[in-house]
Scaffold this motif. Sequence first.
Motif, PDB file in Angstrom:
ATOM      1  N   THR A 124       6.245  -1.197   1.244  1.00  0.00           N
ATOM      2  CA  THR A 124       6.019  -0.182   2.275  1.00  0.00           C
ATOM      3  C   THR A 124       6.908  -0.441   3.491  1.00  0.00           C
ATOM      4  OG1 THR A 124       4.266  -1.541   3.194  1.00  0.00           O
ATOM      5  CG2 THR A 124       3.579   0.238   1.711  1.00  0.00           C
ATOM      6  N   ALA A 125       7.071   0.614   4.298  1.00  0.00           N
ATOM      7  CA  ALA A 125       7.829   0.469   5.558  1.00  0.00           C
ATOM      8  C   ALA A 125       7.168  -0.613   6.408  1.00  0.00           C
ATOM      9  CB  ALA A 125       7.831   1.808   6.287  1.00  0.00           C
ATOM     10  N   ASN A 126       5.852  -0.627   6.370  1.00  0.00           N
ATOM     11  CA  ASN A 126       5.093  -1.600   7.161  1.00  0.00           C
ATOM     12  C   ASN A 126       5.399  -3.038   6.750  1.00  0.00           C
ATOM     13  OD1 ASN A 126       2.845  -2.519   8.868  1.00  0.00           O
ATOM     14  ND2 ASN A 126       1.805  -2.906   6.927  1.00  0.00           N
ATOM     15  N   THR A 127       5.311  -3.327   5.453  1.00  0.00           N
ATOM     16  CA  THR A 127       5.534  -4.699   4.991  1.00  0.00           C
ATOM     17  C   THR A 127       6.992  -5.114   5.169  1.00  0.00           C
ATOM     18  OG1 THR A 127       3.645  -4.733   3.493  1.00  0.00           O
ATOM     19  CG2 THR A 127       5.482  -6.181   2.939  1.00  0.00           C
TER      20      THR A 127
ATOM     21  N   GLY B 180       0.772  -1.248   0.000  1.00  0.00           N
ATOM     22  CA  GLY B 180       0.000   0.000   0.000  1.00  0.00           C
ATOM     23  C   GLY B 180       0.791   1.279   0.000  1.00  0.00           C
TER      24      GLY B 180
ATOM     25  N   THR C 116      -1.365  -6.624  -0.989  1.00  0.00           N
ATOM     26  CA  THR C 116      -1.919  -6.472   0.359  1.00  0.00           C
ATOM     27  C   THR C 116      -3.271  -5.782   0.186  1.00  0.00           C
ATOM     28  OG1 THR C 116      -0.933  -4.288   0.661  1.00  0.00           O
ATOM     29  CG2 THR C 116       0.370  -6.191   1.394  1.00  0.00           C
TER      30      THR C 116
ATOM     31  N   ASN D 145      -4.215  -3.170   1.537  1.00  0.00           N
ATOM     32  CA  ASN D 145      -3.988  -1.716   1.412  1.00  0.00           C
ATOM     33  C   ASN D 145      -3.550  -1.310   0.010  1.00  0.00           C
ATOM     34  OD1 ASN D 145      -4.717  -1.003   4.024  1.00  0.00           O
ATOM     35  ND2 ASN D 145      -2.722  -1.620   4.820  1.00  0.00           N
TER      36      ASN D 145
ATOM     37  N   ALA E 127       9.609   2.086  -1.232  1.00  0.00           N
ATOM     38  CA  ALA E 127       9.224   3.449  -1.634  1.00  0.00           C
ATOM     39  C   ALA E 127       8.400   4.041  -0.505  1.00  0.00           C
ATOM     40  CB  ALA E 127       8.423   3.421  -2.929  1.00  0.00           C
ATOM     41  N   MET E 128       8.789   5.220  -0.078  1.00  0.00           N
ATOM     42  CA  MET E 128       8.085   5.841   1.051  1.00  0.00           C
ATOM     43  C   MET E 128       8.549   7.278   1.250  1.00  0.00           C
ATOM     44  SD  MET E 128      10.126   3.604   3.877  1.00  0.00           S
ATOM     45  CE  MET E 128       9.926   2.174   2.860  1.00  0.00           C
TER      46      MET E 128
ATOM     47  N   ILE F  87       1.999   4.784  -2.507  1.00  0.00           N
ATOM     48  CA  ILE F  87       1.514   5.589  -3.619  1.00  0.00           C
ATOM     49  C   ILE F  87       2.104   5.130  -4.962  1.00  0.00           C
ATOM     50  CG2 ILE F  87       3.241   7.431  -3.275  1.00  0.00           C
ATOM     51  CD1 ILE F  87      -0.426   8.058  -4.146  1.00  0.00           C
TER      52      ILE F  87
END
Length: 333
Positions: A89-92, A13, A39, A41, A121-122, A15
């Motif tokens: 993502t940072a989360n994943t 998730g 995901t 998201n 990417a973030m 952009i």
Amino acid sequence: MLSGKTILVGITGGIAAYKICELIRMYKRANANIIVVCTANALNFVTKLTLQNLSGNEVAVEEFDVKDFKPEHISYADQADIMVIAPATANTISKIAQGICDNLLTSIACAFTKPVIIAPAMNCNMWENPVLQENLNKLHYEILEPESGYLACGYEGKGRLCSLEKIFDKTVELLTYKPLSGKKIVITSGGTIEDIDPVRYISNYSSGKMGLALADTAKNLGAEVTLITTKNVSRKYNVIKVKSAFEMKAAVEKEFENSDCIIMAAAVADYRVKEISPQKMKKTSDDEITLTFVKNPDILKRAVRQEVKNLPSCHLALLPSDCRLLRGKRKFN
Ligand SMILES: Cc1cc2nc3c(=O)[nH]c(=O)nc-3n(C[C@H](O)[C@H](O)[C@H](O)COP(=O)(O)O)c2cc1C
């Protein structure tokens, strides 16, 4: 360029998820089979319908949407030759680094034994967050670092998804890097089992994992592999199951004859029981029993002696860098 290869594209998730539509087209143009896993998201940024149309396959999101006899995460991990998580993502990234498997994508990543590319990417502050960096360092994968520039969130800094060409080229490099093609490699693994009687034996705690990891690596680097092992192993390459040091010696001598390289990762017992009892040994009134051991043959020494006779050929070495390349930056423990 990529025909016959299956690429598992994992979208999270961020952009930059919309950019992956074009990456899928690039892979398709190179004749790859694409499986997209998103995901939940990610679907806020790109639609399942678009991804399905571009990939030509159903897009998977739900882990418990099990159609087959095999759970989805294992079935996808088995089918694909490489996994590309972009954007990550940072989360994943942090979840994968911590071994968390709370959705289909992270479960696949955990079960995946082939090369993995991660393209983060973030926002630049997220990228510089020490916790994220620590988690990234834990991942022994091929990390394609983000680029600097103007970010969608309005900031300027490092965090923009690297170019699609870079992701594509790295995918091709990892899928086509076959430095051992045309070479035959024999690898031994596991601890030998030396019988005492029909129901007892002596052995050691060798798991056989080192030899198996080397065999998988050599196979993926293009070698024709023969694994001689004391463990039950199911692989698409040639696996010869043996038990004792003597059985291993016979298999090594036979297989080594036409090979280019041997890697002895087995834990071969130095000694065996001198006389194996043909019947189960009965308990006696004695408090002690004595078993006499005799030396087992040194398999490596014999193979090397045979090799010296048949010179030249033993010239191949599997470099740690090859192992690393195969699985991205994953190291063998
Ligand atoms: C508009 C928007 C854009 C986002 N872009 C990013 C991004 O580029 N990178 C990132 O790490 N997180 C981004 N996030 C935050 C993630 O969506 C959020 O951490 C989410 O939990 C990620 O879930 P996933 O890793 O399961 O896909 C964004 C959130 C929003 C609302």
